[in-house]
Design an enzyme around this catalytic site. Structure first.
Site, short mmCIF file in Angstrom:
data_model
loop_
_atom_site.label_atom_id
_atom_site.label_comp_id
_atom_site.label_asym_id
_atom_site.label_seq_id
_atom_site.Cartn_x
_atom_site.Cartn_y
_atom_site.Cartn_z
N SER A 15 0.81 -1.23 0.00
CA SER A 15 0.00 0.00 0.00
C SER A 15 0.84 1.27 0.00
O SER A 15 0.38 2.32 0.45
CB SER A 15 -0.96 -0.01 1.19
OG SER A 15 -0.30 -0.39 2.37
N THR A 16 2.07 1.19 -0.52
CA THR A 16 2.86 2.40 -0.62
C THR A 16 2.60 3.13 -1.93
O THR A 16 3.10 4.24 -2.15
CB THR A 16 4.37 2.08 -0.50
OG1 THR A 16 4.72 1.14 -1.51
CG2 THR A 16 4.70 1.51 0.86
N GLY A 20 -3.38 0.01 -3.65
CA GLY A 20 -3.23 -0.23 -2.21
C GLY A 20 -3.23 1.06 -1.41
O GLY A 20 -3.87 1.16 -0.36
N TYR A 154 0.66 -14.30 -14.91
CA TYR A 154 -0.08 -13.35 -14.08
C TYR A 154 -1.55 -13.79 -13.97
O TYR A 154 -2.10 -13.87 -12.87
CB TYR A 154 0.02 -11.95 -14.68
CG TYR A 154 -0.82 -10.89 -13.99
CD1 TYR A 154 -0.45 -10.40 -12.74
CD2 TYR A 154 -1.99 -10.39 -14.58
CE1 TYR A 154 -1.23 -9.43 -12.10
CE2 TYR A 154 -2.76 -9.42 -13.96
CZ TYR A 154 -2.39 -8.95 -12.72
OH TYR A 154 -3.14 -7.99 -12.09
P1 NAD Z 1 1.49 -0.84 -8.16
O1 NAD Z 1 2.69 -1.43 -8.81
O2 NAD Z 1 1.06 0.53 -8.54
O3 NAD Z 1 1.63 -0.91 -6.60
C1 NAD Z 1 1.95 -2.15 -6.01
C2 NAD Z 1 2.33 -1.94 -4.58
O4 NAD Z 1 2.71 -3.21 -4.02
C3 NAD Z 1 3.54 -1.03 -4.40
O5 NAD Z 1 3.32 -0.25 -3.25
C4 NAD Z 1 4.67 -2.01 -4.21
O6 NAD Z 1 5.75 -1.45 -3.50
C5 NAD Z 1 3.98 -3.09 -3.43
N1 NAD Z 1 4.64 -4.38 -3.47
C6 NAD Z 1 5.00 -5.08 -4.57
N2 NAD Z 1 5.63 -6.22 -4.21
C7 NAD Z 1 5.63 -6.24 -2.86
C8 NAD Z 1 6.11 -7.15 -1.91
N3 NAD Z 1 6.75 -8.26 -2.28
N4 NAD Z 1 5.95 -6.88 -0.59
C9 NAD Z 1 5.32 -5.74 -0.19
N5 NAD Z 1 4.84 -4.83 -1.07
C10 NAD Z 1 4.99 -5.08 -2.38
O7 NAD Z 1 0.33 -1.91 -8.44
P2 NAD Z 1 -1.25 -1.72 -8.63
O8 NAD Z 1 -1.51 -1.54 -10.07
O9 NAD Z 1 -1.78 -0.75 -7.66
O10 NAD Z 1 -1.75 -3.20 -8.27
C11 NAD Z 1 -2.20 -3.56 -6.98
C12 NAD Z 1 -2.97 -4.87 -7.10
O11 NAD Z 1 -4.08 -4.69 -8.00
C13 NAD Z 1 -2.16 -6.03 -7.65
O12 NAD Z 1 -2.48 -7.21 -6.95
C14 NAD Z 1 -2.60 -6.12 -9.10
O13 NAD Z 1 -2.46 -7.41 -9.63
C15 NAD Z 1 -4.06 -5.71 -8.97
N6 NAD Z 1 -4.63 -5.21 -10.22
C16 NAD Z 1 -4.15 -4.07 -10.80
C17 NAD Z 1 -4.71 -3.64 -12.00
C18 NAD Z 1 -4.24 -2.38 -12.68
O14 NAD Z 1 -4.60 -2.16 -13.87
N7 NAD Z 1 -3.51 -1.51 -12.02
C19 NAD Z 1 -5.74 -4.36 -12.61
C20 NAD Z 1 -6.19 -5.51 -11.99
C21 NAD Z 1 -5.64 -5.94 -10.79
#
Ligand code: NAD
Length: 264
Positions: A15-16, A20, A154
């Site tokens: 959630s940084t 999240g 994925y």
């Molecule tokens: P993002 O890359 O913008 O953010 C991901 C966050 O997770 C970051 O804060 C990162 O530091 C943290 N993170 C990654 N690996 C980690 C680890 N091993 N331990 C702790 N923290 C960790 O990603 P997002 O797009 O916000 O995606 C968040 C979730 O939503 C994911 O599960 C992704 O699969 C899902 N999702 C995203 C989308 C999209 O289009 N953005 C679509 C469908 C599902």
């Protein structure tokens, strides 16, 4: 309906940034005491500041831990103790041709996207069942159903999350604990913005133009014909984490703009 999560403690993994961080802000805005998580202390501290800036009086703290490892999940679970709301959000995505994906990438994707939620649920769900209240939400994806050919590994992890989520919901029978998954579609998170920026640089255009054309070209059946915002996804998560969502259990809830054509 007014969502009031006063007195509830929520952990949001990864959630940084992105979805999240928006969920952390949404839960804090509804009165929950929120624990943010990321891998580095500096980014965790920055996220805490961002939640505080977005929500005056927010009760927020953070734990730096890598949820892709057993040790990281153990450390995180020990640091948070009794949480009422667990949002399994941390996840990674990376387009790669199937024939170029080595075993190590499959394992890394599985550990980060699936085992993190398994390990944390195993540690934290018994307390929820004992206290007879809890919410677990898995952030899956529309890609759980429409497996993307450009990242089959994925898609596999996102489908696996639905299986775990539904299975855990079966264990809540007769209690006030619920387990659900949320399926976002293309969402303008930090990770996706970086990805679009890289694509735009390659194509020689702007990130905005790339964002505009991406959904139309790659997810043509989208009814909203655009990316969702992280807040639009967070709104659904905050709702399903609320006391008001008490009859929603074992569900896979879509926030994907209508890409998936099936009705059920
Ligand atoms: P993002 O890359 O913008 O953010 C991901 C966050 O997770 C970051 O804060 C990162 O530091 C943290 N993170 C990654 N690996 C980690 C680890 N091993 N331990 C702790 N923290 C960790 O990603 P997002 O797009 O916000 O995606 C968040 C979730 O939503 C994911 O599960 C992704 O699969 C899902 N999702 C995203 C989308 C999209 O289009 N953005 C679509 C469908 C599902």
């Amino acid at each position: 309906m007014k969502i009031d999560l006063t007195g509830k403690t929520a952990l949001v993994t990864g959630s940084t940034a992105g979805i999240g961080l928006a969920i952390a802000k949404g839960l804090a805005g509804s009165g929950a005491s929120v624990i943010v998580n990321g891998r580095k202390q500096a980014t965790v501290d920055k996220a805490i500041a961002e939640v505080k800036a977005a929500v005056s009086g927010a009760d927020v703290r953070g734990v730096a831990a890598d949820v892709s490892t057993a040790a990281g999940c153990d450390a995180l679970a020990a640091a948070v103790a009794d949480v009422d709301i667990l949002i399994n959000n941390a996840g990674i995505f990376e387009p790669k041709d199937f024939f170029d994906i080595p075993d190590a990438d499959w394992t890394r994707m599985f550990e980060t996207n699936v085992l993190s939620g398994v390990r944390l649920s195993r540690a934290l769900m018994p307390g929820m069942l004992k206290r007879n209240w809890g919410r677990i939400v898995f952030i899956s994806s529309e890609s759980a159903i429409n497996i993307p050919k450009e990242m089959i590994h994925y898609g596999f992890t996102k489908t696996a999350q639905l299986a775990v989520s539904r299975g855990l919901a079966e264990l809540t029978s007769g209690t006030a604990v619920t387990v659900n998954s949320v399926l976002p579609g293309p969402t303008l998170s930090d990770g996706v913005s970086d990805f679009l920026g890289a694509m735009a640089t390659q194509a020689g255009g702007s990130a905005e133009a790339m964002a505009d054309s991406f959904v139309k070209e790659h997810r043509g059946s989208s009814l909203i014909q655009r990316f969702a915002s992280v807040e639009e996804v967070a709104n659904m998560v905050v709702y399903v984490a609320s006391k008001e969502a008490s009859a929603t259990n074992g569900a896979a809830l879509r926030v994907e703009g209508g890409i998936l054509r099936g009705i059920a």
